[in-house]
Design a protein around this motif. Structure first.
Motif, PDB file in Angstrom:
ATOM      1  N   ILE A  90      12.068 -18.574   9.723  1.00 23.12           N
ATOM      2  CA  ILE A  90      12.673 -19.572  10.605  1.00 23.12           C
ATOM      3  C   ILE A  90      14.191 -19.637  10.379  1.00 23.12           C
ATOM      4  O   ILE A  90      14.664 -19.476   9.255  1.00 23.12           O
ATOM      5  CB  ILE A  90      12.002 -20.954  10.420  1.00 23.12           C
ATOM      6  CG1 ILE A  90      12.227 -21.825  11.637  1.00 23.12           C
ATOM      7  CG2 ILE A  90      12.438 -21.626   9.132  1.00 23.12           C
ATOM      8  CD1 ILE A  90      11.182 -22.906  11.821  1.00 23.12           C
ATOM      9  N   ALA A  91      14.930 -19.830  11.442  1.00 20.11           N
ATOM     10  CA  ALA A  91      16.392 -19.859  11.355  1.00 20.11           C
ATOM     11  C   ALA A  91      16.901 -21.195  10.805  1.00 20.11           C
ATOM     12  O   ALA A  91      17.928 -21.236  10.125  1.00 20.11           O
ATOM     13  CB  ALA A  91      16.997 -19.593  12.733  1.00 20.11           C
ATOM     14  N   ASN A  92      16.220 -22.273  11.071  1.00 18.20           N
ATOM     15  CA  ASN A  92      16.645 -23.616  10.686  1.00 18.20           C
ATOM     16  C   ASN A  92      16.375 -23.848   9.192  1.00 18.20           C
ATOM     17  O   ASN A  92      15.223 -23.931   8.766  1.00 18.20           O
ATOM     18  CB  ASN A  92      15.880 -24.626  11.548  1.00 18.20           C
ATOM     19  CG  ASN A  92      16.254 -26.056  11.284  1.00 18.20           C
ATOM     20  OD1 ASN A  92      16.364 -26.476  10.139  1.00 18.20           O
ATOM     21  ND2 ASN A  92      16.419 -26.812  12.355  1.00 18.20           N
ATOM     22  N   GLN A  93      17.433 -23.986   8.393  1.00 17.38           N
ATOM     23  CA  GLN A  93      17.279 -24.127   6.937  1.00 17.38           C
ATOM     24  C   GLN A  93      16.559 -25.414   6.556  1.00 17.38           C
ATOM     25  O   GLN A  93      15.802 -25.447   5.592  1.00 17.38           O
ATOM     26  CB  GLN A  93      18.638 -24.044   6.238  1.00 17.38           C
ATOM     27  CG  GLN A  93      18.535 -24.016   4.724  1.00 17.38           C
ATOM     28  CD  GLN A  93      17.711 -22.853   4.195  1.00 17.38           C
ATOM     29  OE1 GLN A  93      17.886 -21.712   4.627  1.00 17.38           O
ATOM     30  NE2 GLN A  93      16.776 -23.128   3.292  1.00 17.38           N
ATOM     31  N   THR A  94      16.767 -26.491   7.293  1.00 16.69           N
ATOM     32  CA  THR A  94      16.068 -27.748   7.006  1.00 16.69           C
ATOM     33  C   THR A  94      14.560 -27.562   7.138  1.00 16.69           C
ATOM     34  O   THR A  94      13.784 -28.027   6.307  1.00 16.69           O
ATOM     35  CB  THR A  94      16.558 -28.870   7.955  1.00 16.69           C
ATOM     36  OG1 THR A  94      17.968 -29.028   7.760  1.00 16.69           O
ATOM     37  CG2 THR A  94      15.853 -30.185   7.679  1.00 16.69           C
TER      38      THR A  94
END
Length: 150
Positions: free
Chosen positions: A32-36
């Motif tokens: 996934i690109a979103n680190q959160t």
């Protein structure tokens, strides 16, 4: 079938399914690109691994051999997920939708186990404890999917 044999079968089924969940969260965190979201997935994987360890202890206490590998269905699910990723790329929304689908499957497995009337008190406690993680994860991923318009 004795209660301890029944306990071992039910618990090992849940362990295998939870191991698939751990692997799915870890893989999704890497994709996934979103680190959160990646951090959230890694935290959920650690929580699920803790649930696995507790269920494995309950299997050992019942005199059984604890499962330490995922399910055959999980393997097929992972292969399908890999194929889907190859086609769709790193689409965060698709990854969250796939995780939520896995959470639905896991929730159903636990609901079946919770409906077993002849589990020993030790096995029942282990299932109830792991259910807390499963229910929280399911609800969190369902809310996340819906917040993304899924």
């Amino acid at each position: 079938m004795t209660t301890s044999t029944k306990d071992v079968g039910v618990l090992n089924t849940l362990i295998a399914t939870l191991l698939d969940s751990v692997e799915g969260y870890q893989k999704s965190a890497g994709d996934i690109a979103n680190q959160t979201l990646a951090d959230k997935f890694n935290a959920r994987a650690r929580e699920r691994q803790s649930a696995v360890t507790k269920l494995q202890s309950a299997v050992a206490a019942a005199g059984g051999n604890p499962e330490d590998d995922g399910t055959l269905l999980g393997g097929a699910h992972r292969a399908f997920q890999s194929l889907r990723e190859a086609v769709t790329g790193r689409d965060d929304k698709a990854i969250v939708a796939e995780i939520e689908r896995g959470e639905d499957y896991l929730k159903a497995k636990f609901e079946t186990a919770l409906a077993e009337v002849d589990l020993s008190p030790t096995a029942r406690t282990a299932v109830d404890d792991a259910w807390q993680s499963v229910r929280a994860g399911h609800d969190e991923m369902s809310a996340l999917k819906h917040s993304m318009g899924g």
